[in-house]
Write a protein that holds these residues in place. Structure first.
Motif, PDB file in Angstrom:
ATOM      1  N   LYS A 343       0.841  -1.194   0.000  1.00  0.00           N
ATOM      2  CA  LYS A 343       0.000   0.000   0.000  1.00  0.00           C
ATOM      3  C   LYS A 343       0.876   1.243   0.000  1.00  0.00           C
ATOM      4  CE  LYS A 343      -3.561  -2.251   2.811  1.00  0.00           C
ATOM      5  NZ  LYS A 343      -4.244  -2.221   4.133  1.00  0.00           N
ATOM      6  N   ALA A 344       0.475   2.241  -0.795  1.00  0.00           N
ATOM      7  CA  ALA A 344       1.332   3.414  -0.974  1.00  0.00           C
ATOM      8  C   ALA A 344       0.552   4.707  -0.900  1.00  0.00           C
ATOM      9  CB  ALA A 344       2.052   3.327  -2.321  1.00  0.00           C
ATOM     10  N   LYS A 345       1.249   5.757  -0.503  1.00  0.00           N
ATOM     11  CA  LYS A 345       0.734   7.123  -0.613  1.00  0.00           C
ATOM     12  C   LYS A 345       1.686   7.901  -1.502  1.00  0.00           C
ATOM     13  CE  LYS A 345      -1.331  10.954   1.834  1.00  0.00           C
ATOM     14  NZ  LYS A 345      -1.783  11.504   3.132  1.00  0.00           N
ATOM     15  N   GLN A 346       1.145   8.482  -2.579  1.00  0.00           N
ATOM     16  CA  GLN A 346       1.966   9.145  -3.577  1.00  0.00           C
ATOM     17  C   GLN A 346       1.867  10.664  -3.455  1.00  0.00           C
ATOM     18  OE1 GLN A 346      -0.180   7.099  -6.671  1.00  0.00           O
ATOM     19  NE2 GLN A 346       1.666   6.012  -7.326  1.00  0.00           N
ATOM     20  N   THR A 347       2.976  11.334  -3.737  1.00  0.00           N
ATOM     21  CA  THR A 347       3.034  12.786  -3.712  1.00  0.00           C
ATOM     22  C   THR A 347       3.352  13.282  -5.119  1.00  0.00           C
ATOM     23  OG1 THR A 347       3.802  12.791  -1.424  1.00  0.00           O
ATOM     24  CG2 THR A 347       4.225  14.776  -2.703  1.00  0.00           C
TER      25      THR A 347
END
Length: 376
Positions: A343-347
């Motif tokens: 799971k990832a959070k992208q900027t």
């Protein structure tokens, strides 16, 4: 007796001084955040102090944690996977509950994070993905494919004419991000290589694959193996010198250069700029390092991809706090690390060149105008 009493008194004073000094040192080593002092809540492991990017990140973490109720400690691995593992073990011994780690080598870091998972520590990969293990819980990152695509699109949009010599460079083959950057760039460049806008100057492997838009991992590995810089400015300089020495004037003139980051871009730009047969060049970068922003202003580097580490740090620390508070962190996507989806959070990322450098980096408060000369 008189002498013995003095000796005894001296030893007592020395012992007391030693105890006070030890107590002071213990307090100083507790980490860069706040807390009760009974251990460390969040351990942060960054890859090296030898690149400005990671020193900047260290300061951003310290700023973000200044008012935190949780205790933290930041360690550097200095480009060594063995040191990286030692750092993780040291943090585990201090009782961390969350590990934020940027691996030196994405595959080699698997053993370190697996040790963390055995201690029920939540693992957050920061900016670089750790591969071939299911011990990674979350990944906080900039969209690496988008970074490479942005670099390539800048070359496509600004190249003039056809048959433009194209010099390809990549990051370290041990870094999964290097593959993602190059993949994103290749998918934009390949159609323009195939139609003759660009001609590859320095990679026989890339030339052999010029008609293939979507490369698999093995194909990417072959190209990157030829054009890797290992993120090292000196290696970049030497490789660029070798490439220019080995080609004729037909591969000089106006050229385009895919450089993977700012540190390598400056070294490569210096080499190309000193060759009298190179009349002009376009060159990419990423990280918006101060030195490269000055290069952009001075027109020695064409662009950089600005990755606002303030946002990335906030995302990483926000995720850590959510975990510590017993909540499920917000994510926006996932990445396959070879053992499963993480799971990832992208900027988001921003392309910066001379035209918008002031608006994006000065007016936004990221840098001070006084840090540069010739800024309009």
């Amino acid at each position: 007796m008189r002498m013995n009493f003095k000796g005894f008194l001296f030893l007592m004073v020395l012992a007391l001084f030693t105890m006070v000094a030890a107590a002071c040192n213990s307090g100083e080593e507790g980490g860069s955040g706040s807390g009760s002092g009974s251990g460390v809540d969040v351990g942060i492991v960054l890859p090296t102090k030898d690149e400005p990017r990671w020193v900047q990140d260290e300061q951003r973490f310290k700023d973000a944690l200044a008012d935190s109720e949780y205790s933290t400690e930041i360690l550097f691995s200095q480009g060594s996977s063995a040191k990286e593992k030692e750092n993780v073990e040291a943090l585990l011994n201090k009782g961390i509950k969350v590990l934020i780690i940027t691996p030196h080598d994405g595959a080699a870091a698997a053993a370190a994070v697996e040790a963390a998972k055995k201690d029920d520590v939540t693992v957050i990969a920061y900016d670089r993905l750790i591969t071939d293990t299911d011990a990674v819980d979350y990944y906080v990152t900039f969209d690496s494919l988008a970074v490479g695509a942005a670099q390539a699109q800048y070359l496509v949009d600004n190249a003039e004419g056809t048959g433009v010599p194209l010099y390809l460079y990549a990051g370290a083959s041990s870094d999964n991000n290097a593959f993602l950057f190059f993949q994103g760039a290749w998918e934009v460049l390949q159609p323009k290589i195939a139609d003759g806008t660009f001609k590859i100057a320095n990679s026989s492997e890339a030339e052999a694959l010029k008609d293939t838009k979507e490369l698999d991992r093995d194909q990417l590995s072959k190209i990157i193996g030829q054009v890797t810089t290992n993120w090292d400015p000196n290696e970049s300089k030497n490789k660029a010198q070798t490439h220019l020495t080995s080609v004729g004037d037909d591969m000089k003139g106006n050229v385009a250069i895919l450089a993977p980051n700012d540190g390598t871009a400056r070294s490569i730009a210096d080499v190309f700029g000193s060759d009298s047969a190179v009349t002009d060049y376009l060159i990419t970068g990423q990280d918006a390092e101060k030195a490269s922003i000055q290069y952009v202003i001075d027109e020695k580097q064409s662009m950089t991809v600005f990755k606002d580490v303030r946002t990335l740090v906030e995302d990483a620390m926000g995720m850590a706090v959510e975990v510590l508070d017993g909540n499920e962190p917000e994510t926006t996507g996932s990445y396959d690390n070879g053992a499963g989806d993480v799971k990832a959070k992208q900027t988001d990322v921003i392309v910066v060149d001379k035209e918008n450098v002031k608006a994006e980096l000065i007016d936004s408060g990221y840098y001070e105008a006084g840090d540069f000369t010739g800024l309009e």
